[in-house]
Design a protein around this motif. Structure first.
Motif, mmCIF file in Angstrom:
data_model
loop_
_atom_site.group_PDB
_atom_site.id
_atom_site.type_symbol
_atom_site.label_atom_id
_atom_site.label_comp_id
_atom_site.label_asym_id
_atom_site.label_seq_id
_atom_site.Cartn_x
_atom_site.Cartn_y
_atom_site.Cartn_z
ATOM 1 N N ALA A 63 32.109 36.749 35.007
ATOM 2 C CA ALA A 63 32.122 35.255 35.876
ATOM 3 C C ALA A 63 32.395 35.796 36.959
ATOM 4 C CB ALA A 63 33.381 34.147 36.059
ATOM 5 N N GLU A 64 33.395 36.314 37.796
ATOM 6 C CA GLU A 64 32.397 37.353 38.592
ATOM 7 C C GLU A 64 31.395 37.486 39.060
ATOM 8 O OE1 GLU A 64 34.913 40.444 42.064
ATOM 9 O OE2 GLU A 64 35.925 39.594 40.355
ATOM 10 N N VAL A 65 31.028 38.575 38.649
ATOM 11 C CA VAL A 65 29.907 38.887 38.920
ATOM 12 C C VAL A 65 28.410 38.297 38.112
ATOM 13 C CG1 VAL A 65 28.363 40.904 37.404
ATOM 14 C CG2 VAL A 65 30.875 41.476 37.516
ATOM 15 N N GLY A 66 28.741 37.015 36.991
ATOM 16 C CA GLY A 66 27.653 36.589 36.542
ATOM 17 C C GLY A 66 26.621 36.704 35.889
ATOM 18 N N VAL A 67 27.895 37.549 34.458
ATOM 19 C CA VAL A 67 26.717 38.244 33.858
ATOM 20 C C VAL A 67 27.698 37.432 32.364
ATOM 21 C CG1 VAL A 67 25.755 40.169 34.500
ATOM 22 C CG2 VAL A 67 28.503 40.442 33.379
ATOM 23 N N THR A 68 27.314 37.296 31.070
ATOM 24 C CA THR A 68 28.094 36.857 30.148
ATOM 25 C C THR A 68 29.087 38.114 29.656
ATOM 26 O OG1 THR A 68 26.762 38.398 28.179
ATOM 27 C CG2 THR A 68 26.772 35.678 28.881
ATOM 28 N N GLU A 69 30.453 37.345 28.820
ATOM 29 C CA GLU A 69 31.311 37.788 28.477
ATOM 30 C C GLU A 69 30.590 39.262 27.780
ATOM 31 O OE1 GLU A 69 35.443 37.805 26.762
ATOM 32 O OE2 GLU A 69 34.537 36.218 27.145
ATOM 33 N N ARG A 70 30.419 39.282 26.807
ATOM 34 C CA ARG A 70 29.394 40.507 26.496
ATOM 35 C C ARG A 70 28.779 41.293 26.930
ATOM 36 N NH1 ARG A 70 26.892 39.760 20.841
ATOM 37 N NH2 ARG A 70 28.501 38.947 20.276
ATOM 38 N N ALA A 71 27.455 41.039 28.024
ATOM 39 C CA ALA A 71 27.038 42.097 29.211
ATOM 40 C C ALA A 71 28.390 42.697 29.792
ATOM 41 C CB ALA A 71 26.099 41.314 29.678
ATOM 42 N N ALA A 72 29.148 41.777 30.021
ATOM 43 C CA ALA A 72 30.282 42.564 30.975
ATOM 44 C C ALA A 72 31.014 43.903 29.563
ATOM 45 C CB ALA A 72 31.793 42.207 31.232
ATOM 46 N N GLN A 73 31.038 43.294 28.473
ATOM 47 C CA GLN A 73 31.691 44.510 28.021
ATOM 48 C C GLN A 73 30.595 45.687 27.433
ATOM 49 O OE1 GLN A 73 31.391 41.854 24.213
ATOM 50 N NE2 GLN A 73 34.442 41.394 24.843
ATOM 51 N N ALA A 96 31.340 49.999 28.832
ATOM 52 C CA ALA A 96 31.362 50.589 27.500
ATOM 53 C C ALA A 96 30.372 51.429 27.983
ATOM 54 C CB ALA A 96 30.883 50.038 26.384
ATOM 55 N N ASP A 97 29.235 51.407 28.666
ATOM 56 C CA ASP A 97 28.508 52.457 29.907
ATOM 57 C C ASP A 97 29.247 53.095 30.485
ATOM 58 O OD1 ASP A 97 25.893 51.666 28.560
ATOM 59 O OD2 ASP A 97 25.566 50.202 29.757
ATOM 60 N N LEU A 98 30.215 52.632 31.675
ATOM 61 C CA LEU A 98 30.898 52.984 32.737
ATOM 62 C C LEU A 98 32.270 53.972 32.203
ATOM 63 C CD1 LEU A 98 31.272 50.304 35.031
ATOM 64 C CD2 LEU A 98 29.820 52.090 35.471
ATOM 65 N N GLU A 99 32.779 53.426 31.641
ATOM 66 C CA GLU A 99 33.894 54.250 30.322
ATOM 67 C C GLU A 99 32.992 55.826 29.956
ATOM 68 O OE1 GLU A 99 37.575 53.688 27.977
ATOM 69 O OE2 GLU A 99 35.668 52.688 26.915
ATOM 70 N N ALA A 100 31.873 55.737 28.729
ATOM 71 C CA ALA A 100 30.976 56.309 28.260
ATOM 72 C C ALA A 100 30.461 57.136 29.427
ATOM 73 C CB ALA A 100 30.107 56.183 27.208
#
Length: 108
Positions: free
Chosen positions: A38-48, A52-56
């Motif tokens: 919500a803060e970024v303005g993307v869907t929850e799926r996109a945030a997930q 995952a990208d940032l963690e990988a």
């Protein structure tokens, strides 16, 4: 985060959604992904997917604490673009996150 119009009819921002998600987590390492999205303005799926990208790629580490996730950021991670590859993301976190980089934590 809302895009702002440049007068050219095209909307763009200096930071990517990956950067915005990283900063949102830096501000609140125990935030729910729904709140980050919500803060970024993307869907929850996109945030997930972004988390995952940032963690990988080692920019953050996710730890399960009860029913929630807690994130530890790696401020020593390097920017991915060759023009900034000599810089650490900790400088970005220090610039935009309300929490000083020293308190953001370091991935062991």
């Amino acid at each position: 985060m809302a895009n702002t119009s440049t007068g050219s009819g095209r909307n763009w921002t200096f930071l990517t959604n990956h950067g915005h998600v990283l900063l949102a987590i830096a501000r609140d390492p125990t935030a729910r992904l729904r709140d980050v999205a919500a803060e970024v303005g993307v869907t929850e799926r996109a945030a997930q997917a972004i988390v995952a990208d940032l963690e990988a790629d080692g920019y953050l580490h996710r730890t399960r604490v009860g029913r929630r996730n807690e994130y530890t950021l790696n401020p020593a991670g390097r920017f991915r673009h060759p023009a900034e590859a000599d810089r650490q993301v900790g400088a970005l976190l220090a610039l935009f996150a309300e929490t000083p980089t020293a308190e953001v934590g370091s991935q062991a």
